[in-house]
Design an enzyme around this catalytic site. Structure first.
Site, short mmCIF file in Angstrom:
data_model
loop_
_atom_site.label_atom_id
_atom_site.label_comp_id
_atom_site.label_asym_id
_atom_site.label_seq_id
_atom_site.Cartn_x
_atom_site.Cartn_y
_atom_site.Cartn_z
N LYS A 268 1.11 -1.30 0.19
CA LYS A 268 0.20 0.09 0.09
C LYS A 268 0.63 0.93 0.46
O LYS A 268 1.56 1.71 0.57
CB LYS A 268 -1.28 0.15 1.52
N ASP A 273 -2.94 10.41 3.43
CA ASP A 273 -4.37 9.74 3.80
C ASP A 273 -4.93 10.65 4.69
O ASP A 273 -4.96 10.73 6.14
CB ASP A 273 -3.97 8.28 4.49
N LYS A 280 -10.56 12.90 7.82
CA LYS A 280 -10.15 12.31 9.07
C LYS A 280 -9.69 13.32 10.10
O LYS A 280 -10.12 14.54 10.36
CB LYS A 280 -8.39 11.62 9.42
N ASP A 291 1.27 6.27 5.65
CA ASP A 291 0.34 5.23 4.91
C ASP A 291 1.44 4.33 4.04
O ASP A 291 0.67 3.59 2.80
CB ASP A 291 -0.90 5.93 4.88
N ASP A 350 -12.62 6.91 3.59
CA ASP A 350 -10.94 6.48 4.37
C ASP A 350 -10.79 5.29 3.99
O ASP A 350 -10.05 4.75 4.61
CB ASP A 350 -11.61 7.44 5.46
N GLU A 352 -9.36 3.20 1.92
CA GLU A 352 -9.25 3.41 0.24
C GLU A 352 -7.90 2.55 0.58
O GLU A 352 -7.34 2.27 -0.48
CB GLU A 352 -8.53 5.32 0.61
N ARG A 354 -8.10 -0.47 0.28
CA ARG A 354 -8.49 -1.82 -0.25
C ARG A 354 -8.44 -1.42 -1.41
O ARG A 354 -8.54 -2.44 -2.57
CB ARG A 354 -9.76 -2.51 0.46
N1 BES Z 1 -4.31 4.65 7.13
C1 BES Z 1 -5.70 4.09 7.70
C2 BES Z 1 -5.65 3.39 8.09
C3 BES Z 1 -4.96 2.89 10.07
C4 BES Z 1 -5.28 3.97 10.50
C5 BES Z 1 -3.17 3.48 9.85
C6 BES Z 1 -4.55 4.19 12.03
C7 BES Z 1 -2.50 3.47 10.98
C8 BES Z 1 -2.50 3.84 12.02
C9 BES Z 1 -7.09 3.49 6.96
O1 BES Z 1 -6.76 3.97 5.22
C10 BES Z 1 -7.84 4.03 7.18
O2 BES Z 1 -8.41 5.08 7.48
N2 BES Z 1 -8.93 2.99 8.25
C11 BES Z 1 -10.26 3.40 8.30
C12 BES Z 1 -10.90 1.98 8.06
C13 BES Z 1 -12.52 2.75 8.50
C14 BES Z 1 -13.04 3.61 7.60
C15 BES Z 1 -13.76 0.90 7.70
C16 BES Z 1 -10.51 2.52 9.91
O3 BES Z 1 -9.06 2.07 10.53
O4 BES Z 1 -10.09 4.09 10.73
ZN ZN Z 2 -5.05 4.63 4.32
MN MN Z 3 -7.99 6.31 5.16
#
Ligand code: BES
Ligand code: ZN
Ligand code: MN
Length: 494
Positions: A268, A273, A280, A291, A350, A352, A354
């Site tokens: 990834k 992000d 966020k 990220d 968010d 993204e 996947r």
């Molecule tokens: N890059 C984030 C995941 C992440 C969160 C990495 C905290 C490191 C620390 C990912 O893209 C994300 O935002 N995931 C969301 C998914 C949700 C919207 C289903 C998350 O984990 O909140």
């Molecule tokens: Zn992310």
């Molecule tokens: Mn995200």
């Protein structure tokens, strides 16, 4: 840093500093005892006085040594003797290095490698030592114009062994350790850069540099038009909100016969992000520059593999882009078509990671891979589940899962197996498309993995969620270099 193996007795070793250990309650290790006898009991006197208790991490520096060939002796506390394992060994070595860095010692020889380290042999101890010493030398490519952290004077490091057979094993361990350090350092350099420096183009250039530095590596960079021709609608939907051009980076390393099916690593590469329209909250958003850690770990692993010249075939696929809100950004509810032909309702922009990984996983199929492993800072939920100690390990193949788990244990870069399955996948149901990109709060790391599993049917596939392990926050903020050690160990033993 230069590493070497030493078979000299601690008193005979010419070095700026000999490192020896003392256990809990002031019990001298064998090498400490041997040295103590030659230097008139200076170490045991410290114990008697109560100045050296052997508590883990406590140490004493002795100078003006008479009776031994070394300039200094650093006695480091090892803690309890039974329970002294690689984890404790790493800590003891790291604190000895911290102390050493405050001296003028240009070289040192560690005798800790002769201790009974519960779970280790000469090979793994030498590899671990090289990794710890190498990482201690690492400096963040910072943008400070003053107060730069000085480099330590240390340039040569010796690892003591007791037999000829162990010398051979230790030399191999040093070599592999240096490969791992090189890979980790590249990963850390890339991930530590701010997002206004480390863009998808910057990552592409880093990949090109790898191909320039190693004849065994080839690289191909696909631009957005080329990704559109490949029908990567899911990947492109993430980059639609930014001005910064996206890239699909493809790396190839052929160290074995072309007929041998490759391992494909998919990383990834979201260089920042923001969450997109599903923005966020501001707290710690800066950490979303990390990220792209999955991408950085793929580049780092390529560096290690090429450095070691491993007899394997390896492919890297890195979708790299930013996730930004704008007038052109993907909106919640938008439906996108992935390269696989499956449609996705983007309920949360968010989620993204996947969306870019699924197209990269489909792209990986053209290599007819033996194994596909994706590496991603994918979910906050994984951090809630496993904290910062274990990466999440998901797979549709038992054997692959245990091989990766074992690699993580040997490399002290652990991953923990998590379930995937239909009962979780059902949560991704959509009324408008084949499925949605989110599935509610419960089991968030698992439903994310289930989303990816929809694109890896028929492949031997594993997914490493490194959201909790790839970087640290707080005062030690920075990339950890994980899971390069796990990946390199897996490829070494493959
Ligand atoms: N890059 C984030 C995941 C992440 C969160 C990495 C905290 C490191 C620390 C990912 O893209 C994300 O935002 N995931 C969301 C998914 C949700 C919207 C289903 C998350 O984990 O909140
Ligand atoms: Zn992310
Ligand atoms: Mn995200």
């Amino acid at each position: 840093m230069q590493f070497f193996v030493s078979t000299a007795a601690p008193s005979k070793q010419r070095t700026d500093c000999a490192i020896v250990g003392v256990y809990d309650k002031g019990i001298l290790s064998e090498t400490a005892q041997a040295l103590d006898k030659k230097i008139g009991g200076r170490i045991s006197r410290l114990v008697k006085r109560g100045d050296l208790r052997g508590k883990a991490g406590d140490g004493v520096l002795l100078t003006d040594i008479e009776g031994a060939a070394c300039e200094r002796i650093y006695v480091i506390g090892l803690g309890a003797r039974d329970g002294f394992k690689r984890k404790q060994y790493r800590k003891a070595l790291a604190s000895a290095l911290g102390a050493l860095a405050r001296t003028g010692a240009k070289d040192a020889v560690s005798y800790l490698s002769l201790e009974e380290v519960g779970d280790s042999d000469a090979y793994i101890l030498a590899r671990t030592t090289t990794e710890v010493v190498g990482n201690a030398q690492y400096r963040i490519p910072d943008h400070k114009t003053a107060n730069k952290r000085p480099k330590s004077a240390l340039t040569r490091f010796g690892i003591a062994v007791s037999s000829r057979a162990d010398r051979t094993h230790a030399e191999r361990g040093i070599k592999h350790g240096q490969g791992i350090v090189a890979g980790m350092s590249l990963m850390r350099d890339l991930a530590n850069q701010p997002a206004n420096v480390c863009t998808p183009t910057y990552l592409s250039n880093a990949a090109k540099t790898l191909a320039r530095d190693y004849r065994s590596i080839r690289v191909r960079i696909l631009n957005e038009a080329e990704c559109r021709r490949l029908k990567m609608g899911s990947f492109l939907s993430v980059t639609s909100g930014t001005e910064e051009p996206a890239r699909l980076i493809v790396l190839e390393y052929f160290g074995a016969a072309r007929s041998q099916a490759p391992t494909v690593l998919v990383g990834k590469g979201v260089t920042f992000d923001t969450g997109g329209i599903s923005l966020k909250p501001p707290a710690n958003m800066d950490e979303m520059k990390f990220d792209m850690s999955g991408a950085a770990s793929v580049l780092g692993t390529f560096k290690a593999v090429a450095e070691l010249g491993l007899p394997i075939n390896l492919v890297g696929v890195v979708p790299a882009c930013e996730n930004m809100p704008s007038g052109r950004a993907t909106k919640p509810g938008d439906i996108v078509k992935s390269m696989s032909g499956q449609t996705v309702e983007v309920l949360n922009t968010d989620a993204e990671g996947r969306l870019i990984l699924c197209d990269a996983l489909t792209y990986a199929r053209r290599y007819d891979p033996d194994v596909v492993i994706d590496i991603a800072t994918l979910t906050g939920a994984c951090v809630i589940a496993l904290g910062n100690h274990y990466s999440g390990l998901f797979s549709n193949d038992e054997q692959l899962s245990s091989a990766l788990k074992a690699a993580g244990e040997r490399a002290d870069d652990r991953a923990w197996p998590m379930p995937i399955g239909e009962e979780y996948a059902e949560q991704l149901k959509s009324n408008f498309a084949d499925f949605a990109n989110v599935a509610g709060r419960e089991g968030g790391a698992i439903t994310a993995a289930c989303f990816l599993a929809k694109f890896t049917e028929g492949l031997r596939w594993a997914h490493l969620d490194i959201a909790g392990t790839a970087y640290q926050g707080g005062s030690q903020k920075g990339s950890t270099g994980r899971p390069v050690p796990l990946l390199v160990d897996y490829l070494l033993t493959k």
